[in-house]
Design a protein around this motif. Structure first.
Motif, PDB file in Angstrom:
ATOM      1  N   GLY A  33      -0.964   7.672 -13.844  1.00 28.77           N
ATOM      2  CA  GLY A  33       0.345   7.578 -13.223  1.00 28.77           C
ATOM      3  C   GLY A  33       1.015   8.897 -12.904  1.00 28.77           C
ATOM      4  O   GLY A  33       2.180   8.921 -12.538  1.00 28.77           O
ATOM      5  N   GLU A  34       0.322   9.997 -13.039  1.00 30.11           N
ATOM      6  CA  GLU A  34       0.962  11.267 -12.707  1.00 30.11           C
ATOM      7  C   GLU A  34       0.511  11.770 -11.327  1.00 30.11           C
ATOM      8  O   GLU A  34      -0.430  11.247 -10.736  1.00 30.11           O
ATOM      9  N   ILE A  35       1.228  12.743 -10.850  1.00 34.98           N
ATOM     10  CA  ILE A  35       0.780  13.452  -9.655  1.00 34.98           C
ATOM     11  C   ILE A  35       0.214  14.779 -10.140  1.00 34.98           C
ATOM     12  O   ILE A  35       0.929  15.582 -10.736  1.00 34.98           O
ATOM     13  N   LEU A 128       0.595  -5.263   2.086  1.00 30.71           N
ATOM     14  CA  LEU A 128       0.247  -3.989   1.478  1.00 30.71           C
ATOM     15  C   LEU A 128       1.307  -2.934   1.802  1.00 30.71           C
ATOM     16  O   LEU A 128       1.759  -2.177   0.946  1.00 30.71           O
ATOM     17  N   ALA A 129       1.717  -2.907   3.056  1.00 33.41           N
ATOM     18  CA  ALA A 129       2.702  -1.926   3.500  1.00 33.41           C
ATOM     19  C   ALA A 129       4.021  -2.149   2.769  1.00 33.41           C
ATOM     20  O   ALA A 129       4.698  -1.205   2.369  1.00 33.41           O
ATOM     21  N   GLU A 130       4.385  -3.415   2.594  1.00 32.44           N
ATOM     22  CA  GLU A 130       5.658  -3.709   1.923  1.00 32.44           C
ATOM     23  C   GLU A 130       5.586  -3.344   0.446  1.00 32.44           C
ATOM     24  O   GLU A 130       6.485  -2.713  -0.091  1.00 32.44           O
ATOM     25  N   GLU A 131       4.494  -3.728  -0.187  1.00 33.24           N
ATOM     26  CA  GLU A 131       4.315  -3.438  -1.607  1.00 33.24           C
ATOM     27  C   GLU A 131       4.428  -1.952  -1.898  1.00 33.24           C
ATOM     28  O   GLU A 131       5.074  -1.531  -2.849  1.00 33.24           O
ATOM     29  N   SER A 132       3.751  -1.168  -1.085  1.00 33.93           N
ATOM     30  CA  SER A 132       3.668   0.264  -1.375  1.00 33.93           C
ATOM     31  C   SER A 132       4.845   1.027  -0.804  1.00 33.93           C
ATOM     32  O   SER A 132       5.019   2.201  -1.108  1.00 33.93           O
ATOM     33  N   GLY A 133       5.623   0.381   0.025  1.00 35.61           N
ATOM     34  CA  GLY A 133       6.755   1.073   0.632  1.00 35.61           C
ATOM     35  C   GLY A 133       6.355   2.009   1.756  1.00 35.61           C
ATOM     36  O   GLY A 133       7.133   2.840   2.195  1.00 35.61           O
ATOM     37  N   LEU A 187       4.473   9.602  -2.240  1.00 36.28           N
ATOM     38  CA  LEU A 187       3.620   9.877  -3.391  1.00 36.28           C
ATOM     39  C   LEU A 187       4.386   9.635  -4.688  1.00 36.28           C
ATOM     40  O   LEU A 187       3.861   9.057  -5.638  1.00 36.28           O
ATOM     41  N   ARG A 188       5.643  10.076  -4.706  1.00 29.65           N
ATOM     42  CA  ARG A 188       6.442   9.873  -5.914  1.00 29.65           C
ATOM     43  C   ARG A 188       6.601   8.388  -6.202  1.00 29.65           C
ATOM     44  O   ARG A 188       6.482   7.951  -7.342  1.00 29.65           O
ATOM     45  N   ARG A 189       6.842   7.625  -5.129  1.00 28.85           N
ATOM     46  CA  ARG A 189       7.031   6.196  -5.321  1.00 28.85           C
ATOM     47  C   ARG A 189       5.734   5.564  -5.856  1.00 28.85           C
ATOM     48  O   ARG A 189       5.751   4.741  -6.756  1.00 28.85           O
ATOM     49  N   MET A 190       4.609   5.978  -5.302  1.00 31.70           N
ATOM     50  CA  MET A 190       3.337   5.404  -5.743  1.00 31.70           C
ATOM     51  C   MET A 190       3.064   5.757  -7.194  1.00 31.70           C
ATOM     52  O   MET A 190       2.567   4.933  -7.958  1.00 31.70           O
ATOM     53  N   SER A 191       3.406   6.966  -7.562  1.00 31.78           N
ATOM     54  CA  SER A 191       3.179   7.366  -8.948  1.00 31.78           C
ATOM     55  C   SER A 191       4.090   6.555  -9.872  1.00 31.78           C
ATOM     56  O   SER A 191       3.684   6.159 -10.967  1.00 31.78           O
ATOM     57  N   ALA A 192       5.300   6.284  -9.411  1.00 35.33           N
ATOM     58  CA  ALA A 192       6.211   5.466 -10.200  1.00 35.33           C
ATOM     59  C   ALA A 192       5.650   4.053 -10.371  1.00 35.33           C
ATOM     60  O   ALA A 192       5.912   3.387 -11.374  1.00 35.33           O
ATOM     61  N   GLN A 193       4.879   3.614  -9.398  1.00 33.01           N
ATOM     62  CA  GLN A 193       4.266   2.279  -9.488  1.00 33.01           C
ATOM     63  C   GLN A 193       3.007   2.302 -10.350  1.00 33.01           C
ATOM     64  O   GLN A 193       2.306   1.302 -10.453  1.00 33.01           O
ATOM     65  N   GLY A 194       2.699   3.446 -10.906  1.00 34.19           N
ATOM     66  CA  GLY A 194       1.577   3.512 -11.838  1.00 34.19           C
ATOM     67  C   GLY A 194       0.289   4.040 -11.241  1.00 34.19           C
ATOM     68  O   GLY A 194      -0.738   4.102 -11.910  1.00 34.19           O
ATOM     69  N   LYS A 195       0.332   4.427  -9.975  1.00 30.48           N
ATOM     70  CA  LYS A 195      -0.882   4.976  -9.372  1.00 30.48           C
ATOM     71  C   LYS A 195      -1.023   6.450  -9.758  1.00 30.48           C
ATOM     72  O   LYS A 195      -0.035   7.156  -9.950  1.00 30.48           O
TER      73      LYS A 195
END
Lengths: 518, 366
Positions: A33-35, A128-133, A187-195
Motif C-alpha cells: 500500500g505504499e508508493i 473499473l474507471a469509477e472504482e479507481s477514480g 497514485l495517492r488515491r490508489m495507494s489509499a485503496q491499498g494498491k
C-alpha cells in the motif's frame, strides 16, 4: 503464516548483460500500500530491476517474494497472475481501438459463439474507471486522446488484470506539469485503496512530492532505502551521483550580441500536407539561449527539420550569419548550425561505427579536413584524441565501436562533436531527455559555456526545470505557432504550463520583441 | 582471447566443422577421408600447376566476393552478384568481340565495359530502393534471373556463333584475351586485377570521404543524413561499385577462361561470392584468402575425383555446410562473447555465477 507487510521483496538480485552487470546484489522491499520510488541515474539498473520483477527478464541470481511467497518470475504472464502490472514508458495501446477495447484487450469476456461481448467490455471498463477514480470515456478512440489520458488507459489496463502492485516506468517523461500533478493525485488515491505503487524516475522533485519510501540505485547497486520524511533533495542527489552533488547554478556571463539565426515567418507542411509550422518567427542572438518550450508534438520536430533542411518551408526564410540558408541542402547548413538531437543514440550516433568516425562525422567533408578525395586521417586523429581528452570520454582508444562505450560516454561523443563543429549556432533538442542528472548537468554546463563564448543557442525543451535553468528568453510553441514570448524571470512554471497547453496566448506575438539588437 | 578474434575464429570453426562433416560423408561411402582430402590438397596446392589452377578459379570469386562485400557495407543486401556477373561478362564479351584495337586498349576497355554495365545493373535495385523503398533482397535476387535469361537469349540468337550447337558467342579477339601468368594454365593477370581491386576497395573504405560516407550511411542512415551525408547517393554508389566488381568477375571468365560468352557461364560464382563476403565479414582484404580457399575446393576437387572414388561434388557439399555454419555463426559468436564476459566476471568477483552458456562450451564448434 502471519500477514506479511511486504508486497515485494527482492533479495540479492544480480543480472548481467554480457560484460555489463546491470544489477549487483540488489535488495529491495516494498511495503503493502505504499508508493515506493526507485531513483537513480540512467543505467543505474532501475528498469532492469523492474523488468526482473515483472518477469520480462530473468535474474542471473537472487530471490523474489511476492506477499511473502517465494516465486520464480518466469514471464510477464506469471507476474500478471500474481497481481503485478507494469506501465511502460512507451505505451502499448492500439490507437484505433476505443478505451474500453484497449483496457480489455487480451482478456475480453467471450459472449455467444466466442464472439467478443462488447456490452460487457464497456460495462467492465466503466466500472473499473469509477472504482479507481480514473475518469475516462470508455467509448473514446485512444488515438484521439492526450498523452496523459493514454497513460490513464495503460493504468486501467493493468488494473483490469487485477494488479495490486503497479510499476510505472518514468511515467511523467511524456506529461505536462499539470498532467503530472493529476497522475500523482491518482497514485495517492490508489495507494489509499491499498494498491502498492512502484515508481521509477530520475526526477527528484516528483519523488519528494509523492513517494513514501525511496530506494536509490547507483551503478547497479542499492545505495539504501530512505524514508521521504527523513531525507531531502540534496541527500538523494548525492546518493544517486555517488558524490556530494551540490546544484550550483552555472553562471552566465557576457552580453547578447547580434542576431545570428533569424527565422522569419516560416510555414511548413508535413508529408500529409498538414500545416505543422505557422508563421514562426524568432531571432537567436550571439550569447543567448532562446528556448522553444512546448508540449511534445506541437511542431518542435518540424521546426528542427525545417532549420536543418529536412523539411522544406512553404513560405518565409531562415538566415544564418547573414546568409539566406532557406534553400541550402543539409550538408551546407551544417556549416552554420551544429545540432544535438533529442535521440542521441540513433540520430546522434552511429553505434556500429568507431568513436573516431562518430567524432568526425559532418567535419569529414569540409575542405580543411580533407586531402582531395581522402580524409586527412592524421589530422582527424589528432582532433579526435584532443576531444576524447577534453571531454574525458572513457574509451579504449578511438578505433573501437561507439556501441561498446557506456551510455554517458556515448552522450559525450555527441556533445563533443557538435560543440566543436566550428559553428556559431547550436541547436539542442531535449538535452536532458533520457539522461541522468550527471549527464544532464554536463550537457547544461556545456551549453552555457557555448553561450558565454558567444554562440547563439536554440534550445528545444519540454522540461520546465530545464527551461528555467537555461533560458535567456522563452518562446512557447503551441500547435505550430509561437503563442508567447516570455522572460524566465517574469513567469511562473504554472503560467508557462498554461501557455504550453494552449490555455493562454499572447496576442500578436509572432514578431520578435528584441528588434533593437539586430 | 580477444573479442575481435571472434569472427575469424568462428569462421575457421565453421570451416573445420564443414570438413569434418565432409569426412563423415566420405567415410559413409567407404572411402578414406585422409586420402580424399590429401588428393584435394595436392590437387589444389601440390604443384605449381595446381596452384595456378586454384588462383585462376579464385579470380572470379574475389570479384563477386568484393561485389557483395561493398554493397553490404553500404547497407544493401546484394544477393544479385550472379546477375551482375552475367551482365558484366556480356558487356566485356561484346567489346572483346567487336572492337578491333590493340590489347593495351582493348583489355582495359572490355574490363571498363564490364564494370560499368555490371554497376548499372547493380544500381537498379538501389534506385528502386531510393525511389520506392523496394526491398533490395527481392529485387537483386529477381534480377539474377533476368540477367541469366537475357544473356541466354543473346548467345542463342543475335550473338550466337554460326554453326555452333551450343548457346555461345564466337571466340573473342585475341587482343582481348587476358595475358597468361603461368604457361600451360589459364592463370592470368585477372588475378592481379582482382587483388588490386580488393586493395582499392579497402583503401576506399578506410581512407576516402566517399568510403567513409558509404560506410556510415550503411550503418545508420538517420545519423548519416543528419551529419549531411547524401544517403541516397552513397547507397546507389555502393551498389554501383558492388555491381561493377561482380561484373568484372564475369569479364575475367570471358576474357581469361572461356574466351567467349557461354550460356550459363557461371556455376554460381555470384552466390559463392555471398558466402565468401559473409565469411570475410565484408572485409575486402579478407575476401582474397577465402576466395582462394573456395577456388582450391573447385580445382582440388577435380584431382580428388580422379585419384579417389570421391566425386568433386564433395566440394559443393563442404561449401553448403560452411554456409549452414556461417548462418549459425551470429548466435555462436554471441555465445562465445557471453562466455568471455562470464569468465571475466568470475575473475573479477571471485564468485561463480551460474554458467549461462554450458551448451556453448559443450557444443564446441556447433
Amino acid at each position: 503464516m502471519s500477514e506479511n507487510i511486504y508486497a515485494v521483496e527482492m533479495e540479492d538480485i544480480c543480472k548481467s548483460f554480457g560484460a555489463v552487470r546491470a544489477n549487483r546484489n540488489i535488495n529491495f522491499r516494498v511495503l503493502k500500500g505504499e508508493i515506493h520510488a526507485i531513483v537513480g541515474e540512467n543505467g543505474a539498473g532501475k528498469t532492469t530491476l523492474m523488468n526482473i520483477l515483472f518477469g520480462a527478464l530473468q535474474p542471473t541470481s537472487g530471490r523474489i517474494r511476492i506477499n511473502g511467497q517465494e516465486v520464480t518470475m518466469s514471464s510477464p504472464n506469471k507476474a500478471i497472475r500474481l497481481g503485478i502490472g507494469m506501465v511502460h514508458q512507451h505505451f502499448e495501446l492500439v490507437p484505433s481501438f476505443t478505451v474500453a477495447e484497449n483496457i480489455m484487450l487480451g482478456h475480453e469476456s467471450a459472449g455467444k459463439f466466442g464472439a467478443v461481448d462488447k456490452a460487457e467490455i464497456y460495462r467492465h471498463a466503466k466500472e473499473l474507471a469509477e472504482e479507481s477514480g480514473l475518469k475516462i470515456d470508455p467509448y473514446a478512440k485512444v488515438g484521439t486522446l492526450s498523452v496523459g489520458l493514454r497513460q490513464r488507459v495503460e493504468i486501467l489496463k493493468a488494473l483490469s488484470c487485477g494488479a495490486q502492485i503497479l510499476i510505472l516506468d518514468e511515467p511523467t517523461a511524456v506529461l505536462t506539469p499539470n498532467e503530472s500533478d493529476e497522475l500523482f493525485e491518482v497514485l495517492r488515491r490508489m495507494s489509499a485503496q491499498g494498491k502498492t505503487i512502484i515508481l521509477i524516475t530520475h526526477k527528484l522533485k516528483e519523488v519528494m512530492a509523492v513517494a513514501d519510501h525511496i530506494t536509490v540505485l547507483r551503478q547497479g547497486e542499492t545505495c539504501g532505502t530512505l524514508e521521504k520524511a527523513k531525507t531531502n533533495h540534496m541527500e538523494l542527489a548525492a546518493l544517486m551521483m555517488g558524490k556530494s552533488a551540490a546544484f550550483s547554478p552555472l553562471e552566465k556571463t557576457g552580453t547578447t550580441g547580434e542576431a545570428l539565426l533569424r527565422v522569419d515567418h516560416i510555414t511548413a507542411r508535413d508529408s500529409s500536407r498538414l500545416e505543422k509550422l505557422k508563421n514562426v518567427t524568432f531571432d537567436v542572438h550571439a550569447g543567448q539561449i532562446l528556448t522553444i518550450a512546448g508540449v511534445e508534438g506541437n511542431g518542435q520536430t518540424e521546426l528542427v527539420s525545417a532549420l536543418l533542411g529536412f523539411l522544406p518551408v512553404a513560405s518565409g526564410s531562415i538566415t544564418a550569419l547573414g546568409t539566406d540558408i532557406t534553400k541550402l541542402p543539409v550538408k551546407d547548413r551544417r556549416n552554420y548550425c551544429s545540432y544535438i538531437p533529442e535521440d542521441r543514440m540513433t540520430t546522434g550516433l552511429d553505434l556500429a561505427g568507431s568513436v573516431h568516425d562518430n567524432l568526425i562525422a559532418g567535419l569529414h567533408n569540409r575542405p580543411e579536413w580533407r586531402k582531395g578525395a581522402f580524409i586527412d586521417y592524421a589530422k582527424t586523429g589528432r582532433h579526435v584524441d584532443s576531444l576524447i581528452d577534453a571531454y574525458a570520454i572513457k574509451t579504449d582508444g578511438s578505433g573501437i565501436a561507439a556501441s561498446s562505450l557506456s551510455g554517458g560516454n556515448q552522450q559525450k561523443i555527441v556533445v563533443a562533436r557538435e560543440m566543436n563543429f566550428g559553428t556559431k549556432i547550436l541547436i539542442v533538442s531535449q538535452p536532458s531527455r533520457g539522461v541522468d542528472i550527471g549527464a544532464t548537468r554536463f550537457i547544461h554546463e556545456q551549453i552555457i559555456r557555448m553561450r558565454n563564448e558567444g554562440c547563439a543557442i536554440l534550445l528545444i525543451s519540454t522540461d520546465l526545470d530545464e527551461v528555467f535553468a537555461l533560458s535567456d528568453e522563452i518562446k512557447v510553441i503551441f500547435e505550430g505557432s509561437i503563442v508567447g514570448t516570455l522572460s524566465p524571470d517574469a513567469v511562473t512554471p504554472q503560467e508557462l504550463g498554461l501557455y504550453m497547453t494552449g490555455a493562454k496566448k499572447m496576442e500578436g506575438v509572432s514578431g520578435t520583441q528584441e528588434g533593437g539588437a539586430a | 582471447m580477444k573479442k575481435r578474434l571472434i569472427i575469424p575464429i568462428t569462421s575457421l570453426l565453421a570451416l573445420l566443422a564443414a570438413f569434418g562433416i565432409g569426412a563423415l560423408i566420405i567415410l559413409a561411402n567407404g572411402d578414406s577421408p585422409v586420402q580424399a582430402y590429401g588428393a584435394l590438397l595436392r590437387g589444389a596446392f601440390g604443384s605449381p600447376r595446381g596452384i595456378a589452377s586454384t588462383l585462376s578459379s579464385a579470380t572470379p570469386l574475389i570479384f563477386t566476393g568484393l561485389g557483395v562485400a561493398v554493397a553490404f557495407k553500404a547497407g544493401m543486401a546484394n544477393i544479385g552478384a550472379e546477375g551482375q556477373l552475367y551482365m558484366g561478362g556480356m558487356a566485356a564479351a561484346v567489346v572483346a568481340l567487336f572492337v578491333p584495337a590493340p590489347s593495351i586498349i582493348l583489355i582495359p576497355l572490355s574490363l571498363l565495359a564490364a564494370f560499368v554495365i555490371g554497376g548499372l545493373y547493380g544500381a537498379i535495385p538501389a534506385v528502386l530502393k531510393v525511389k520506392t523503398n523496394t526491398n533490395e533482397v527481392v529485387t537483386t535476387l529477381m534480377l539474377n534471373y533476368i540477367a541469366k535469361s537475357f544473356t541466354s537469349f543473346l548467345v542463342n540468337y543475335p550473338l550466337k556463333a554460326p554453326g555452333s550447337p551450343l548457346g555461345q558467342t564466337n571466340n573473342i579477339l585475341d587482343a582481348a584475351k587476358l595475358p597468361i601468368l603461368f604457361k600451360g594454365s589459364r592463370f592470368n593477370i585477372g588475378f592481379i586485377v582482382a587483388v588490386l581491386a580488393a586493395v582499392a576497395v579497402a583503401v576506399m573504405y578506410r581512407r576516402s570521404v566517399m568510403g567513409y560516407e558509404m560506410r556510415v550511411q550503411g550503418e545508420n542512415k538517420l545519423f548519416a543524413s543528419y551529419v549531411g551525408i547524401d544517403v541516397n547517393k552513397r547507397l546507389t554508389q555502393g551498389m554501383f561499385i558492388g555491381g561493377g566488381l561482380a561484373g568484372l568477375g564475369g569479364a575475367v571468365l570471358v576474357m581469361g577462361i572461356q574466351y567467349k560468352f557461354v550460356q550459363g557461364i557461371s556455376p554460381g560464382y555470384g552466390f559463392d561470392g555471398l558466402t565468401i563476403a559473409l565469411m570475410a565479414a565484408f572485409n575486402a582484404i579478407a575476401v582474397i584468402p577465402i576466395a582462394i580457399l573456395f577456388g582450391a575446393l573447385r580445382s582440388g576437387g577435380l584431382t580428388m575425383e580422379m585419384n579417389t572414388a570421391v566425386p568433386s561434388e564433395l566440394g559443393v557439399v563442404i561449401q553448403a555446410v560452411v554456409i549452414l555454419f556461417m548462418a549459425a555463426r551470429a548466435p555462436l559468436s554471441k555465445k562465445v562473447s557471453d562466455y568471455l564476459d562470464y569468465r571475466s566476471t568470475r575473475r573479477e568477483t571471485g564468485k561463480t555465477p551460474p554458467d549461462p552458456l554450458k551448451k556453448a562450451e559443450e557444443g564446441g564448434a556447433v
